[in-house]
Scaffold this motif. Structure first.
Motif, PDB file in Angstrom:
ATOM      1  N   ILE A 166       0.551   5.883  -2.737  1.00 40.50           N
ATOM      2  CA  ILE A 166       1.756   5.408  -2.044  1.00 40.50           C
ATOM      3  C   ILE A 166       1.315   4.584  -0.837  1.00 40.50           C
ATOM      4  CG2 ILE A 166       3.956   6.053  -1.027  1.00 40.50           C
ATOM      5  CD1 ILE A 166       3.840   8.684  -2.479  1.00 40.50           C
ATOM      6  N   SER A 167       1.721   3.328  -0.828  1.00 43.74           N
ATOM      7  CA  SER A 167       1.223   2.364   0.156  1.00 43.74           C
ATOM      8  C   SER A 167       2.172   2.215   1.342  1.00 43.74           C
ATOM      9  CB  SER A 167       1.038   1.001  -0.508  1.00 43.74           C
ATOM     10  OG  SER A 167       0.705   0.015   0.452  1.00 43.74           O
ATOM     11  N   ARG A 168       1.575   1.958   2.493  1.00 40.56           N
ATOM     12  CA  ARG A 168       2.374   1.632   3.682  1.00 40.56           C
ATOM     13  C   ARG A 168       2.621   0.136   3.796  1.00 40.56           C
ATOM     14  NH1 ARG A 168      -1.271   1.552   9.125  1.00 40.56           N
ATOM     15  NH2 ARG A 168      -3.161   0.645   8.252  1.00 40.56           N
ATOM     16  N   ALA A 169       2.115  -0.665   2.858  1.00 40.98           N
ATOM     17  CA  ALA A 169       2.309  -2.116   2.904  1.00 40.98           C
ATOM     18  C   ALA A 169       3.791  -2.437   2.738  1.00 40.98           C
ATOM     19  CB  ALA A 169       1.487  -2.794   1.819  1.00 40.98           C
ATOM     20  N   ALA A 170       4.301  -3.287   3.588  1.00 41.37           N
ATOM     21  CA  ALA A 170       5.726  -3.605   3.590  1.00 41.37           C
ATOM     22  C   ALA A 170       6.025  -4.779   2.664  1.00 41.37           C
ATOM     23  CB  ALA A 170       6.191  -3.926   5.005  1.00 41.37           C
ATOM     24  N   ASN A 171       7.221  -4.767   2.086  1.00 39.81           N
ATOM     25  CA  ASN A 171       7.675  -5.923   1.314  1.00 39.81           C
ATOM     26  C   ASN A 171       8.255  -6.969   2.255  1.00 39.81           C
ATOM     27  OD1 ASN A 171      10.219  -4.981   2.039  1.00 39.81           O
ATOM     28  ND2 ASN A 171      10.701  -4.154  -0.004  1.00 39.81           N
ATOM     29  N   ALA A 172       8.861  -7.997   1.707  1.00 37.48           N
ATOM     30  CA  ALA A 172       9.357  -9.106   2.526  1.00 37.48           C
ATOM     31  C   ALA A 172      10.424  -8.660   3.518  1.00 37.48           C
ATOM     32  CB  ALA A 172       9.909 -10.213   1.628  1.00 37.48           C
ATOM     33  N   ALA A 173      11.127  -7.583   3.202  1.00 39.67           N
ATOM     34  CA  ALA A 173      12.168  -7.079   4.101  1.00 39.67           C
ATOM     35  C   ALA A 173      11.612  -6.146   5.166  1.00 39.67           C
ATOM     36  CB  ALA A 173      13.241  -6.363   3.301  1.00 39.67           C
ATOM     37  N   GLY A 174      10.341  -5.768   5.040  1.00 41.97           N
ATOM     38  CA  GLY A 174       9.733  -4.867   6.012  1.00 41.97           C
ATOM     39  C   GLY A 174       9.748  -3.411   5.598  1.00 41.97           C
ATOM     40  N   GLU A 175      10.094  -3.128   4.340  1.00 44.75           N
ATOM     41  CA  GLU A 175      10.204  -1.758   3.840  1.00 44.75           C
ATOM     42  C   GLU A 175       8.969  -1.401   3.028  1.00 44.75           C
ATOM     43  OE1 GLU A 175      13.335   0.950   1.152  1.00 44.75           O
ATOM     44  OE2 GLU A 175      13.698  -1.199   1.488  1.00 44.75           O
ATOM     45  N   SER A 176       8.439  -0.213   3.226  1.00 44.53           N
ATOM     46  CA  SER A 176       7.267   0.233   2.470  1.00 44.53           C
ATOM     47  C   SER A 176       7.600   1.446   1.623  1.00 44.53           C
ATOM     48  CB  SER A 176       6.111   0.568   3.417  1.00 44.53           C
ATOM     49  OG  SER A 176       6.328   1.779   4.104  1.00 44.53           O
ATOM     50  N   ALA A 177       6.837   1.612   0.549  1.00 40.96           N
ATOM     51  CA  ALA A 177       7.037   2.773  -0.320  1.00 40.96           C
ATOM     52  C   ALA A 177       6.775   4.074   0.427  1.00 40.96           C
ATOM     53  CB  ALA A 177       6.126   2.655  -1.540  1.00 40.96           C
ATOM     54  N   LEU A 178       5.740   4.082   1.250  1.00 41.08           N
ATOM     55  CA  LEU A 178       5.416   5.289   2.011  1.00 41.08           C
ATOM     56  C   LEU A 178       6.443   5.534   3.111  1.00 41.08           C
ATOM     57  CD1 LEU A 178       3.547   7.648   2.382  1.00 41.08           C
ATOM     58  CD2 LEU A 178       1.996   6.188   3.687  1.00 41.08           C
ATOM     59  N   GLY A 179       6.952   4.456   3.697  1.00 38.34           N
ATOM     60  CA  GLY A 179       8.006   4.600   4.703  1.00 38.34           C
ATOM     61  C   GLY A 179       9.241   5.260   4.132  1.00 38.34           C
ATOM     62  N   ASP A 180       9.619   4.881   2.901  1.00 39.82           N
ATOM     63  CA  ASP A 180      10.760   5.523   2.232  1.00 39.82           C
ATOM     64  C   ASP A 180      10.520   7.023   2.073  1.00 39.82           C
ATOM     65  OD1 ASP A 180      11.941   3.051   1.957  1.00 39.82           O
ATOM     66  OD2 ASP A 180      11.538   2.862  -0.183  1.00 39.82           O
ATOM     67  N   VAL A 181       9.318   7.373   1.611  1.00 41.41           N
ATOM     68  CA  VAL A 181       9.012   8.775   1.339  1.00 41.41           C
ATOM     69  C   VAL A 181       9.031   9.610   2.618  1.00 41.41           C
ATOM     70  CG1 VAL A 181       7.191  10.343   0.560  1.00 41.41           C
ATOM     71  CG2 VAL A 181       7.716   8.290  -0.763  1.00 41.41           C
ATOM     72  N   ILE A 182       8.424   9.085   3.684  1.00 38.30           N
ATOM     73  CA  ILE A 182       8.386   9.832   4.945  1.00 38.30           C
ATOM     74  C   ILE A 182       9.793  10.015   5.515  1.00 38.30           C
ATOM     75  CG2 ILE A 182       7.623   9.714   7.348  1.00 38.30           C
ATOM     76  CD1 ILE A 182       5.028   8.462   6.298  1.00 38.30           C
ATOM     77  N   ALA A 183      10.604   8.948   5.460  1.00 36.39           N
ATOM     78  CA  ALA A 183      11.982   9.063   5.954  1.00 36.39           C
ATOM     79  C   ALA A 183      12.755  10.091   5.133  1.00 36.39           C
ATOM     80  CB  ALA A 183      12.667   7.700   5.910  1.00 36.39           C
ATOM     81  N   ASP A 184      12.542  10.095   3.815  1.00 34.97           N
ATOM     82  CA  ASP A 184      13.220  11.084   2.972  1.00 34.97           C
ATOM     83  C   ASP A 184      12.787  12.501   3.337  1.00 34.97           C
ATOM     84  OD1 ASP A 184      14.468   9.029   1.648  1.00 34.97           O
ATOM     85  OD2 ASP A 184      13.223   9.139  -0.159  1.00 34.97           O
ATOM     86  N   ALA A 185      11.511  12.685   3.610  1.00 33.05           N
ATOM     87  CA  ALA A 185      11.010  14.009   3.986  1.00 33.05           C
ATOM     88  C   ALA A 185      11.647  14.495   5.272  1.00 33.05           C
ATOM     89  CB  ALA A 185       9.485  13.957   4.128  1.00 33.05           C
ATOM     90  N   GLN A 186      11.802  13.596   6.218  1.00 37.59           N
ATOM     91  CA  GLN A 186      12.380  13.979   7.504  1.00 37.59           C
ATOM     92  C   GLN A 186      13.872  14.251   7.380  1.00 37.59           C
ATOM     93  OE1 GLN A 186      11.093  11.054  10.401  1.00 37.59           O
ATOM     94  NE2 GLN A 186       8.942  11.621  10.158  1.00 37.59           N
TER      95      GLN A 186
END
Length: 633
Positions: free
Chosen positions: A441-461
């Motif tokens: 799971i990467s922290r690299a952001a797409n063009a909108a600034g969203e990352s796969a790892l960012g999604d997962v961490i936010a979901d966990a919180q």
């Protein structure tokens, strides 16, 4: 005994005394005449003390702090040779004329070895496969030191903080001990040195075990003092950080190193914007002054002490293309800082942006100043040669090159001993399995600034703070700067260890759930963009499942966000929503000051504990986030 006989005996005794004590004559100088610098003395060069020649004994290749020091040396050696009848009076005269004309001692070369943003990367491969580890890093530094005994090793900040587990678990004491073993001179305080507040920073400097952490003080006996963590044997510098109560600097602002009577001043600073990117509680009671103004105020004070060689170590930086020794299209805060610097500043060693560059940028007078940055995580070192004028005490020239540390090569045995000691202590907590993932799971952001790892961490919180009594959260936001590494897939089953999770989130922030209006949530999101609501750099917050929005970079500040949706319904400006963020953001970190207005606050779990619980609640393994919650037009 007759006096003439005594005199002859004295000369015979003198002839037996060694002259070559200061010279290394394993390979005697073979030039036909004695050359002092580029000046030919006309004196025949010959062996006068074993293999040592006259040229060897005068030793004009060694460093001299002044021309007077060299002339005194040449005079003494030539006078001793004359007394021992190895040279004639005429030859001594020619040697002294050549010495005077040679200019030897009027210039002195000093080597600076610089790095920045080390972030506790002491163990090779930890956090990143390209991390060479401090044992290789030390070997590279020692090799550069050996080139010139007149040297200083300096850091432009973030030596500690946001560190991998092998250092962070032990309160970053291992990194300080490693730098003590390497023998560095100065570290400008970076923003991450303030991650745990001023008292912890002062403990890093002065030593003593942490008052409550059981993992403190676990170093080897050789690195401790009175059985406790000894603190840094080098100086932390923070010229622009003032205690608001006393108006005194929290730490010394300037470090001075003397090279054979020629002093070089190192002014150390963190970025002025530090309060916006660390927990406000950690810098309470401190003020951070403008970097250029701070330097310019110090220059006259240094000149009054006769110091005219000035190096700035600043934890602020920029961006440039062209590789690690390039400087194409330089931009960022460092460009503005240098453009306002007093012309007496000779060199700027920068950091913070984790970029490697080697620039010439114009100062206040339009004069180009060498500005360097060595990148991050021990991957590079900056090799700098200063040529000093020993008469004026100013810098005549500067040559700088960024060098790759590399992941191969020899490792320093002493540093490897230290790393292995802490690695063994960390083995049990680090290797504990806390869950699994289906793919890296990467922290690299797409063009909108969203990352796969960012999604997962936010979901966990969000999941950790949804239940009644735990916050009843509807949405969670995560700052991208708090996600420090990708989450790797460990074959064969994708097991995630505590060490993996800690490397991703090393700050130990707790979760805070608060009430915000829909209008405040919009303000929060409008603050993500450079120049909007005081934001200094673009920081796209990661959002949890069920929340989505769209933004347009083409629109003006505070008009970029639209279509905010939560659980399929538009977010109402007047409605109240329970929102979870980490404690860093809750205090207004990263410039998101609207979060300070949140009401009905409830503290929650530590972020890594929430992440662990989320992993354990998904037996089949957590998948990478969908990266479909933020849309950029």
């Amino acid at each position: 005994m007759p006096k003439p006989l005594l005199a002859r005996l004295a000369l015979l005794l003198a002839a037996t005394l060694p002259l070559g004590a200061l010279a290394d004559c394993a390979t005697p100088d073979s030039s036909p005449t004695v050359l002092l610098g580029s000046v030919d003395s006309g004196v025949s060069n010959r062996a006068v003390d074993g293999q040592c020649t006259i040229d060897d004994l005068i030793a004009d290749e060694q460093a001299w702090g002044s021309q007077a020091a060299f002339l005194n040396h040449a005079s003494k050696i030539s006078f001793d040779l004359l007394k021992q009848r190895r040279i004639t009076a005429a030859e001594r005269s020619r040697l002294m004329v050549a010495a005077q004309s040679s200019g030897i001692g009027t210039q002195l070369k000093v080597k600076l070895i610089a790095f920045n943003d080390f972030h506790g990367s002491i163990k090779a491969g930890e956090g990143s496969s390209s991390n060479p580890g401090v044992a290789r890093f030390a070997t590279r530094i020692q090799a550069l030191k050996a080139v010139n005994p007149l040297h200083a090793v300096v850091s432009a900040g973030d030596m500690i903080g946001a560190s991998p587990l092998t250092s962070a678990l032990f309160k970053d004491e291992p990194t300080i001990e490693a730098m003590n073993r390497i023998g560095i001179d100065f570290n400008a305080v970076g923003n991450h040195e303030f991650d745990e507040g001023r008292e912890e920073l002062l403990r890093m400097q002065h030593g003593g075990n942490h008052p409550t952490d059981a993992f403190s003080g676990k170093g080897l006996a050789a690195d401790k003092k009175h059985g406790e963590f000894a603190g840094a044997q080098f100086k932390f510098l923070a010229a622009n950080v003032l205690d608001t109560a006393t108006q005194q600097t929290l730490l010394p602002g300037v470090g001075i190193k003397d090279f054979l009577g020629n002093k070089v001043a190192f002014i150390g600073m963190t970025l002025e914007a530090t309060p916006t990117i660390v927990s406000p509680a950690g810098v309470a009671g401190l003020s951070f002054a403008d970097e250029a103004d701070t330097v310019n105020a110090l220059v006259p004070q240094l000149q009054a002490q006769g110091i005219k060689s000035v190096v700035v170590l600043v934890h602020e930086g920029g961006f440039a293309a062209g590789g690690m020794n390039g400087c194409s299209g330089a931009s960022g805060p460092i460009v503005d800082i240098v453009s306002r610097l007093d012309p007496e500043v000779d060199l700027v060693i920068s950091g913070h942006t984790h970029q490697a560059y080697n620039c010439l940028l114009p100062n206040k007078a339009g004069k180009p100043v060498r500005v360097t940055s060595g990148g991050q995580y021990a991957r590079n070192l900056t090799d700098i040669d200063l040529t000093l004028d020993t008469r004026s005490k100013d810098v005549l020239s500067i040559a700088a090159t960024n060098l790759l540390t590399g992941t191969g090569g020899e490792q320093d045995a002493g540093l490897l001993e230290l790393v292995n000691h802490y690695d063994a202590l960390a083995l049990v907590p680090k290797s504990r399995v806390i869950g699994s993932i289906t793919a890296a799971i990467s922290r690299a952001a797409n063009a909108a600034g969203e990352s796969a790892l960012g999604d997962v961490i936010a979901d966990a919180q969000l999941k950790a703070t949804q239940p009644v009594g735990f916050g009843e959260a509807r949405v969670a936001f995560m700052n991208p700067g708090g996600i420090r590494a990708d989450l790797p897939f460990n074959p064969p089953s994708g097991q995630v260890t505590y060490g993996d999770a800690f490397t991703v989130q090393p700050f130990g922030n707790s979760l805070v759930t608060m009430s915000l209006s829909g209008a405040q949530i919009k303000t929060l999101l409008e603050t993500q963009f450079t120049g909007c609501n005081g934001q200094l750099a673009e920081r796209i917050l990661q959002v949890s499942q069920g929340f989505s929005y769209r933004y347009s970079s083409a629109q003006p500040c505070n008009a970029r966000i639209d279509q905010m949706m939560l659980d399929g319904q538009p977010v109402s400006p007047a409605a109240s929503y329970r929102v979870t963020v980490n404690s860093f953001l809750a205090d207004g970190g990263d410039g998101f000051v609207v979060l300070r207005e949140g009401t009905q606050r409830l503290g929650g779990a530590v972020d890594t504990d929430a992440f662990e619980a989320y992993l354990q609640s998904t037996p089949g393994g957590v998948s990478p986030g969908p990266q479909n919650r933020i849309t950029r037009q």
